[in-house]
Design a protein around this motif. Structure first.
Motif, short mmCIF file in Angstrom:
data_model
loop_
_atom_site.label_atom_id
_atom_site.label_comp_id
_atom_site.label_asym_id
_atom_site.label_seq_id
_atom_site.Cartn_x
_atom_site.Cartn_y
_atom_site.Cartn_z
N GLU A 1 0.81 -1.21 0.00
CA GLU A 1 0.00 0.00 0.00
C GLU A 1 0.85 1.27 0.00
O GLU A 1 0.32 2.38 0.14
CB GLU A 1 -0.91 0.00 1.24
CG GLU A 1 -1.91 -1.13 1.28
CD GLU A 1 -2.97 -1.00 0.22
OE1 GLU A 1 -3.49 0.11 0.03
OE2 GLU A 1 -3.26 -2.01 -0.46
N ARG B 1 -5.69 2.72 6.35
CA ARG B 1 -6.22 1.97 5.19
C ARG B 1 -5.52 0.62 5.06
O ARG B 1 -6.16 -0.40 4.76
CB ARG B 1 -6.04 2.78 3.91
CG ARG B 1 -6.94 4.00 3.79
CD ARG B 1 -6.96 4.53 2.36
NE ARG B 1 -5.62 4.91 1.90
CZ ARG B 1 -5.09 6.13 2.05
NH1 ARG B 1 -5.78 7.08 2.67
NH2 ARG B 1 -3.89 6.41 1.58
N GLU C 1 -6.87 -1.75 7.66
CA GLU C 1 -8.21 -2.22 7.26
C GLU C 1 -8.10 -3.32 6.21
O GLU C 1 -8.81 -4.34 6.29
CB GLU C 1 -9.01 -1.04 6.71
CG GLU C 1 -9.42 -0.04 7.80
CD GLU C 1 -10.05 1.22 7.22
OE1 GLU C 1 -10.72 1.94 7.97
OE2 GLU C 1 -9.84 1.47 6.00
N ARG C 2 -7.21 -3.14 5.24
CA ARG C 2 -7.04 -4.17 4.19
C ARG C 2 -6.48 -5.46 4.82
O ARG C 2 -6.91 -6.55 4.48
CB ARG C 2 -6.10 -3.66 3.11
CG ARG C 2 -5.90 -4.69 2.01
CD ARG C 2 -4.93 -4.25 0.95
NE ARG C 2 -4.66 -5.35 0.04
CZ ARG C 2 -3.45 -5.67 -0.43
NH1 ARG C 2 -2.40 -4.94 -0.11
NH2 ARG C 2 -3.30 -6.70 -1.24
N THR C 3 -5.55 -5.32 5.73
CA THR C 3 -4.96 -6.50 6.37
C THR C 3 -6.02 -7.29 7.12
O THR C 3 -6.05 -8.52 7.04
CB THR C 3 -3.84 -6.05 7.34
OG1 THR C 3 -2.86 -5.31 6.62
CG2 THR C 3 -3.20 -7.25 8.02
N LEU C 4 -6.89 -6.58 7.84
CA LEU C 4 -7.94 -7.27 8.59
C LEU C 4 -8.92 -7.98 7.65
O LEU C 4 -9.42 -9.06 7.98
CB LEU C 4 -8.67 -6.27 9.48
CG LEU C 4 -7.86 -5.74 10.67
CD1 LEU C 4 -8.63 -4.64 11.39
CD2 LEU C 4 -7.52 -6.87 11.63
N ARG C 5 -9.16 -7.38 6.49
CA ARG C 5 -10.03 -8.06 5.52
C ARG C 5 -9.37 -9.33 5.00
O ARG C 5 -10.01 -10.38 4.84
CB ARG C 5 -10.34 -7.14 4.35
CG ARG C 5 -11.29 -5.99 4.70
CD ARG C 5 -11.88 -5.33 3.44
NE ARG C 5 -10.83 -4.73 2.61
CZ ARG C 5 -10.40 -3.48 2.72
NH1 ARG C 5 -10.90 -2.69 3.66
NH2 ARG C 5 -9.46 -3.02 1.89
N ILE C 6 -8.06 -9.27 4.74
CA ILE C 6 -7.34 -10.43 4.23
C ILE C 6 -7.31 -11.55 5.26
O ILE C 6 -7.54 -12.74 4.93
CB ILE C 6 -5.91 -10.03 3.83
CG1 ILE C 6 -5.93 -9.11 2.61
CG2 ILE C 6 -5.05 -11.27 3.56
CD1 ILE C 6 -4.59 -8.51 2.25
N GLY D 1 -9.28 -11.77 7.90
CA GLY D 1 -10.58 -12.01 8.51
C GLY D 1 -11.29 -13.20 7.92
O GLY D 1 -12.20 -13.76 8.50
#
Length: 406
Positions: A354, A396, A399-404, A406
């Motif tokens: 990122e 940001r 947030e992307r890491t948590l989506r990956i 999650g």
């Protein structure tokens, strides 16, 4: 997020390592490891190693004399930055070498079996290992001062621990992991109260805190130039003049001598006695320009700016249930944290995608990691070029890491 801007502290064009030719910004949050260099320092180093280059303290020709003047001017600038006299500043390769110099000169000459050295739980390895090596050679004992609940060196505990057997206290001024700031005047008073000398590791303090060695009354103070927006390979040891004058030389060679025969050598006075060989000429000149740059902005302004960014970052990270924050709320320029279920190295890799650079690991402070109960942390550290966009990019990326994960 709160409004936080660099202008008018510094211009984006000053930082070619951060702002690309196309105007894109690299979100560099690893200043605690090493600072980016302003264009003024880059230009000074380029001139010094190019059209101005010559040796120092040796040549009788004009350019050598001019380089000698520039080299010694850098020493005066460093002294002025921290409220010292130029004769009390020894140029070293960095804080690590400065601490080793003290351990292997003053330490060997003054410490013996049974003497005690007090360190703290949060010390960088560079302020642990040299004293362990000295322990192996002399039989000294090492004690460790604990931390308060919010990650500061517990000076109440230090007061209870210290005895006349303690001959040296060696503490970090600002933790490179937690950003916690030592109450340095009290630490100095406690050490002197039992007759001990005190060394303070100022690597993370010098780039952001106004300092006055005379007022502080510290015996030894060390820092690295590359964290102060200067080149690598250069740093400084401050020591009180009377202590420095009494210390034996560490390394032998050119420049640190008075007279050499095969029967006997006499040595130059301090600080030259501790600067054997051809010095880091270009690096010292670059450091001097970095000092000029920082002082033109003003350390109080820099500290206030970084404090605002720390506050903004901690507020933003608290919105994530998965984030665990470390260190005090008023940390100086550093925010360390972990993300539940995500190793800091994995977080660092995703953030890199990122365009965000953080440090992930034990930060050369493994005893502190053991104390915190984690193998590693993620660390965002700020500089005078940092701004609110860096914090937003960090958020940001999390947030992307948590989506990956999650």
């Amino acid at each position: 997020m709160s409004e936080t801007r660099l202008a008018p502290l510094t211009a984006a064009a000053d930082w070619p390592g951060i702002t690309g030719a196309d105007g894109t910004r690299w979100h560099y949050l690893d200043t605690g490891a090493t600072a980016q260099k302003p264009q003024a320092v880059i230009d000074a180093v380029t001139r010094a190693i190019g059209v101005d280059y010559a040796t120092v303290h040796r040549g009788v020709y004009t350019r050598s004399a001019e380089m000698t003047l520039a080299f010694e001017a850098a020493r005066r600038k460093v002294a002025g930055l921290i409220g010292a006299n130029e004769g009390e500043i020894v140029f070293t390769r960095g804080a690590t070498e400065a601490i080793n110099l003290v351990a292997q000169t003053w330490g060997l000459a003054n410490l013996k079996a049974g003497d005690r050295v007090l360190l703290s739980t949060l010390e960088h390895h560079s302020n642990i290992v040299p004293w362990q090596l000295l322990r192996e050679r002399t039989g000294i004992e090492i004690d460790v001062c604990p931390l308060t609940a919010d990650g500061r060196i517990d000076l109440d505990a230090a007061e209870r621990i210290l005895t006349p057997a303690h001959k040296l206290v060696a503490f970090g001024h600002v933790s490179n992991v937690l950003g916690s700031v030592l109450d340095a005047p009290r630490a100095v008073a406690l050490a002197h109260g039992v007759g001990a000398k005190i060394l303070i590791d100022g690597c993370q303090a010098v780039p952001r805190l106004a300092l006055d060695m005379k007022a502080l009354d510290v015996d030894f103070y060390v820092f690295s130039g590359h964290k102060l927006y200067g080149p690598t390979g250069i740093g400084a040891l401050y020591a009180k003049a009377d202590i420095l004058d009494a210390m034996p030389p560490w390394q032998g060679g050119g420049a640190m001598i008075d007279r050499v025969t095969f029967e006997r050598t006499t040595f130059a006075p301090a600080p030259q006695r501790f600067e054997a060989g051809t010095p880091a000429i270009v690096e010292a000149i670059g450091l001097g320009v970095a000092v000029d740059y920082v002082q033109a902005i003003g350390l109080p302004a820099i500290h206030a700016h970084e404090t605002a960014l720390v506050r903004t970052t901690r507020e933003a990270l608290r919105s994530f249930n998965a984030v665990r924050l470390f260190g005090p709320e008023d940390a100086a320029g550093i925010v360390s944290f972990t993300l539940e279920g995500v190793h800091p190295h994995d977080l660092g890799t995703i953030l890199d995608e990122e365009g965000v650079a953080i440090r992930a690991g034990h930060h050369c402070a493994q005893p502190l990691m053991d104390h915190l109960g984690v193998p590693a942390t993620a660390r965002a550290s700020f500089g005078i070029y940092s701004d609110e966009s860096d914090v937003a990019a960090l958020v940001r990326g999390i947030e992307r890491t948590l989506r990956i994960f999650g």
